[in-house]
Design a protein around this motif. Structure first.
Motif, PDB file in Angstrom:
ATOM      1  N   LEU A   1       0.802  -1.221   0.000  1.00 17.97           N
ATOM      2  CA  LEU A   1       0.000   0.000   0.000  1.00 17.97           C
ATOM      3  C   LEU A   1       0.840   1.278   0.000  1.00 17.97           C
ATOM      4  N   PRO A   2       1.861   1.416   0.873  1.00 15.41           N
ATOM      5  CA  PRO A   2       2.661   2.644   0.819  1.00 15.41           C
ATOM      6  C   PRO A   2       3.337   2.860  -0.527  1.00 15.41           C
ATOM      7  N   LEU A   3       3.773   1.780  -1.164  1.00 15.35           N
ATOM      8  CA  LEU A   3       4.407   1.921  -2.474  1.00 15.35           C
ATOM      9  C   LEU A   3       3.389   2.349  -3.516  1.00 15.35           C
ATOM     10  N   PHE A   4       2.163   1.823  -3.440  1.00 14.04           N
ATOM     11  CA  PHE A   4       1.120   2.255  -4.368  1.00 14.04           C
ATOM     12  C   PHE A   4       0.827   3.743  -4.197  1.00 14.04           C
ATOM     13  N   HIS A   5       0.687   4.185  -2.948  1.00 14.83           N
ATOM     14  CA  HIS A   5       0.442   5.611  -2.689  1.00 14.83           C
ATOM     15  C   HIS A   5       1.566   6.468  -3.279  1.00 14.83           C
ATOM     16  N   ARG A   6       2.801   6.012  -3.111  1.00 19.57           N
ATOM     17  CA  ARG A   6       3.947   6.787  -3.616  1.00 19.57           C
ATOM     18  C   ARG A   6       3.940   6.825  -5.144  1.00 19.57           C
ATOM     19  N   TRP A   7       3.727   5.692  -5.772  1.00 16.39           N
ATOM     20  CA  TRP A   7       3.702   5.651  -7.225  1.00 16.39           C
ATOM     21  C   TRP A   7       2.541   6.459  -7.792  1.00 16.39           C
ATOM     22  N   PHE A   8       1.405   6.441  -7.118  1.00 19.27           N
ATOM     23  CA  PHE A   8       0.269   7.235  -7.582  1.00 19.27           C
ATOM     24  C   PHE A   8       0.623   8.722  -7.548  1.00 19.27           C
ATOM     25  N   ALA A   9       1.200   9.170  -6.440  1.00 15.31           N
ATOM     26  CA  ALA A   9       1.589  10.576  -6.322  1.00 15.31           C
ATOM     27  C   ALA A   9       2.623  10.947  -7.377  1.00 15.31           C
ATOM     28  N   GLU A  10       3.541  10.049  -7.663  1.00 11.40           N
ATOM     29  CA  GLU A  10       4.555  10.323  -8.676  1.00 11.40           C
ATOM     30  C   GLU A  10       3.956  10.350 -10.075  1.00 11.40           C
ATOM     31  N   ALA A  11       2.930   9.531 -10.322  1.00 17.08           N
ATOM     32  CA  ALA A  11       2.241   9.570 -11.614  1.00 17.08           C
ATOM     33  C   ALA A  11       1.537  10.904 -11.799  1.00 17.08           C
ATOM     34  N   VAL A  12       0.893  11.389 -10.743  1.00 16.48           N
ATOM     35  CA  VAL A  12       0.233  12.696 -10.805  1.00 16.48           C
ATOM     36  C   VAL A  12       1.258  13.788 -11.076  1.00 16.48           C
ATOM     37  N   ALA A  13       2.375  13.746 -10.347  1.00 20.44           N
ATOM     38  CA  ALA A  13       3.416  14.766 -10.511  1.00 20.44           C
ATOM     39  C   ALA A  13       4.021  14.738 -11.913  1.00 20.44           C
ATOM     40  N   ALA A  14       4.030  13.544 -12.542  1.00 21.98           N
ATOM     41  CA  ALA A  14       4.596  13.412 -13.884  1.00 21.98           C
ATOM     42  C   ALA A  14       3.617  13.840 -14.975  1.00 21.98           C
ATOM     43  N   GLY A  15       2.407  14.239 -14.567  1.00 17.75           N
ATOM     44  CA  GLY A  15       1.421  14.689 -15.537  1.00 17.75           C
ATOM     45  C   GLY A  15       0.616  13.583 -16.181  1.00 17.75           C
ATOM     46  N   GLN A  16       0.597  12.403 -15.566  1.00 18.28           N
ATOM     47  CA  GLN A  16      -0.177  11.299 -16.116  1.00 18.28           C
ATOM     48  C   GLN A  16      -1.664  11.650 -16.137  1.00 18.28           C
ATOM     49  N   ALA A  17      -2.287  11.543 -17.314  1.00 21.43           N
ATOM     50  CA  ALA A  17      -3.724  11.815 -17.430  1.00 21.43           C
ATOM     51  C   ALA A  17      -4.521  10.710 -16.753  1.00 21.43           C
ATOM     52  N   GLU A  18      -5.517  11.115 -15.979  1.00 26.33           N
ATOM     53  CA  GLU A  18      -6.449  10.196 -15.328  1.00 26.33           C
ATOM     54  C   GLU A  18      -5.739   9.028 -14.635  1.00 26.33           C
ATOM     55  N   PRO A  19      -4.830   9.298 -13.737  1.00 24.37           N
ATOM     56  CA  PRO A  19      -4.112   8.204 -13.073  1.00 24.37           C
ATOM     57  C   PRO A  19      -5.002   7.366 -12.162  1.00 24.37           C
ATOM     58  N   HIS A  20      -6.190   7.876 -11.847  1.00 28.03           N
ATOM     59  CA  HIS A  20      -7.110   7.157 -10.971  1.00 28.03           C
ATOM     60  C   HIS A  20      -8.001   6.174 -11.726  1.00 28.03           C
ATOM     61  N   THR A  21      -7.831   6.077 -13.047  1.00 29.50           N
ATOM     62  CA  THR A  21      -8.596   5.074 -13.785  1.00 29.50           C
ATOM     63  C   THR A  21      -7.864   3.744 -13.762  1.00 29.50           C
ATOM     64  N   MET A  22      -8.639   2.665 -13.823  1.00 26.75           N
ATOM     65  CA  MET A  22      -8.059   1.322 -13.747  1.00 26.75           C
ATOM     66  C   MET A  22      -8.948   0.356 -14.495  1.00 26.75           C
ATOM     67  N   SER A  23      -8.380  -0.768 -14.884  1.00 24.73           N
ATOM     68  CA  SER A  23      -9.146  -1.852 -15.485  1.00 24.73           C
ATOM     69  C   SER A  23      -9.609  -2.790 -14.378  1.00 24.73           C
ATOM     70  N   LEU A  24     -10.871  -3.210 -14.453  1.00 26.18           N
ATOM     71  CA  LEU A  24     -11.433  -4.173 -13.507  1.00 26.18           C
ATOM     72  C   LEU A  24     -11.814  -5.425 -14.283  1.00 26.18           C
ATOM     73  N   ALA A  25     -11.226  -6.550 -13.918  1.00 21.65           N
ATOM     74  CA  ALA A  25     -11.519  -7.822 -14.570  1.00 21.65           C
ATOM     75  C   ALA A  25     -12.323  -8.715 -13.634  1.00 21.65           C
TER      76      ALA A  25
END
Length: 221
Positions: A35-59
Motif C-alpha cells: 500500500l505505501p508503495l502504491f500511494h507513492r507511485w500514484f503521487a509520482e504519476a500525478v506529478a509526472a502529468g499522467q492523465a487520469e491516473p485514478h482510472t483502472m481496469s477491472l476484470a
C-alpha cells in the motif's frame, strides 16, 4: 491482405512506447507492504502529468467462466484494499455476486509503470455506499440515477430523456438515494509493481499475502 488492413498495420507499427525518460526503481528499497508503495507511485504519476491516473481496469468472470474487463475509477486505497463502486444490478455487479474475486490493472505510461492487484471482493455496507455516492459530483449522482446500467437501450432518444430527468433530480435532490449503488473493496492477495526499462530490463516486484504478512519476490520480465 486488404489495403485497409495494411494501412492499419503500418500505423500500428509506427507507434512507440515510453518516449520519455523513465524513472528507476530499486526493489530493495520497497516497503514491507504494497500500500505505501502504491500511494507513492500514484503521487509520482500525478506529478509526472499522467492523465487520469485514478482510472483502472477491472476484470471479473461471467456466468460461463469467461473473463470480462472494463475501465472505471479508483475511489480509495487503504488498509482494507482497493475501492470502486458501481450498480450491483450491472453486469459486473452480477458477476461479483456470483464470483466475488477480481483483478485490477493500473497503467501509467508517463513513467512506464503498471500496478496489478488481485483478490477477493467484498461489498460495503449500504451506509458506506450511500456516502460514497454523495461524496461525488452532481453528474455522478445523475449518472447513478439514470440507472439500467448494462441493460439493452432502445434508442439514443430514450437515454437523452432519462438522463435529462436524472440531471434535474440530482440538482433538486442532492441527497437522493440510489438503492443499487454499491461500493466494493478488493482485498489484495497479490500486488505486482512493474517498472518499464528502455532496454527491456523491466523490474517486476510482486507482493503476496501470507497469513498476516507479505512476502516479496522478483519476477522475470
Amino acid at each position: 491482405m486488404t489495403d485497409a488492413h495494411q494501412s492499419f498495420l503500418d500505423l500500428l507499427h509506427t507507434q512507440r512506447v515510453w518516449d520519455v525518460e523513465l524513472p528507476g526503481f530499486d526493489p530493495a528499497s520497497a516497503p514491507p507492504a504494497p500500500l505505501p508503495l502504491f500511494h507513492r507511485w500514484f503521487a509520482e504519476a500525478v506529478a509526472a502529468g499522467q492523465a487520469e491516473p485514478h482510472t483502472m481496469s477491472l476484470a471479473t468472470v461471467d456466468a460461463e467462466g469467461h473473463p470480462d474487463v472494463r475501465t472505471l475509477m479508483l475511489h480509495d486505497a487503504d488498509e482494507r484494499g482497493w475501492h470502486f463502486a458501481t450498480h450491483r444490478t450491472s453486469a459486473k455487479g452480477h458477476q461479483l455476486a456470483a464470483r466475488p474475486y477480481a483483478a485490477l490493472g493500473f497503467y501509467w505510461p508517463a513513467q512506464g509503470r503498471q500496478v496489478r492487484v488481485r483478490g477477493p471482493v467484498t461489498a460495503c455496507t449500504p451506509a458506506e455506499s450511500s456516502a460514497d455516492l454523495h461524496a461525488r459530483s452532481t453528474g455522478a449522482l445523475a449518472s447513478a440515477l439514470t440507472g439500467s446500467q448494462s441493460e439493452v437501450l432502445g434508442s439514443a432518444e430514450e437515454l437523452a430523456r432519462t438522463a435529462d430527468a436524472a440531471w434535474e433530480r440530482a440538482r433538486a435532490e442532492p441527497d437522493a438515494e440510489v438503492a443499487s449503488w454499491t461500493r466494493y473493496v478488493v482485498e489484495a492477495r497479490e500486488v505486482e509493481f512493474f517498472q518499464g526499462d528502455a532496454r527491456r530490463r523491466h523490474v517486476r516486484l510482486r507482493y503476496r499475502a501470507r497469513d498476516a504478512a507479505w512476502t516479496r519476490e522478483l519476477l522475470w520480465p
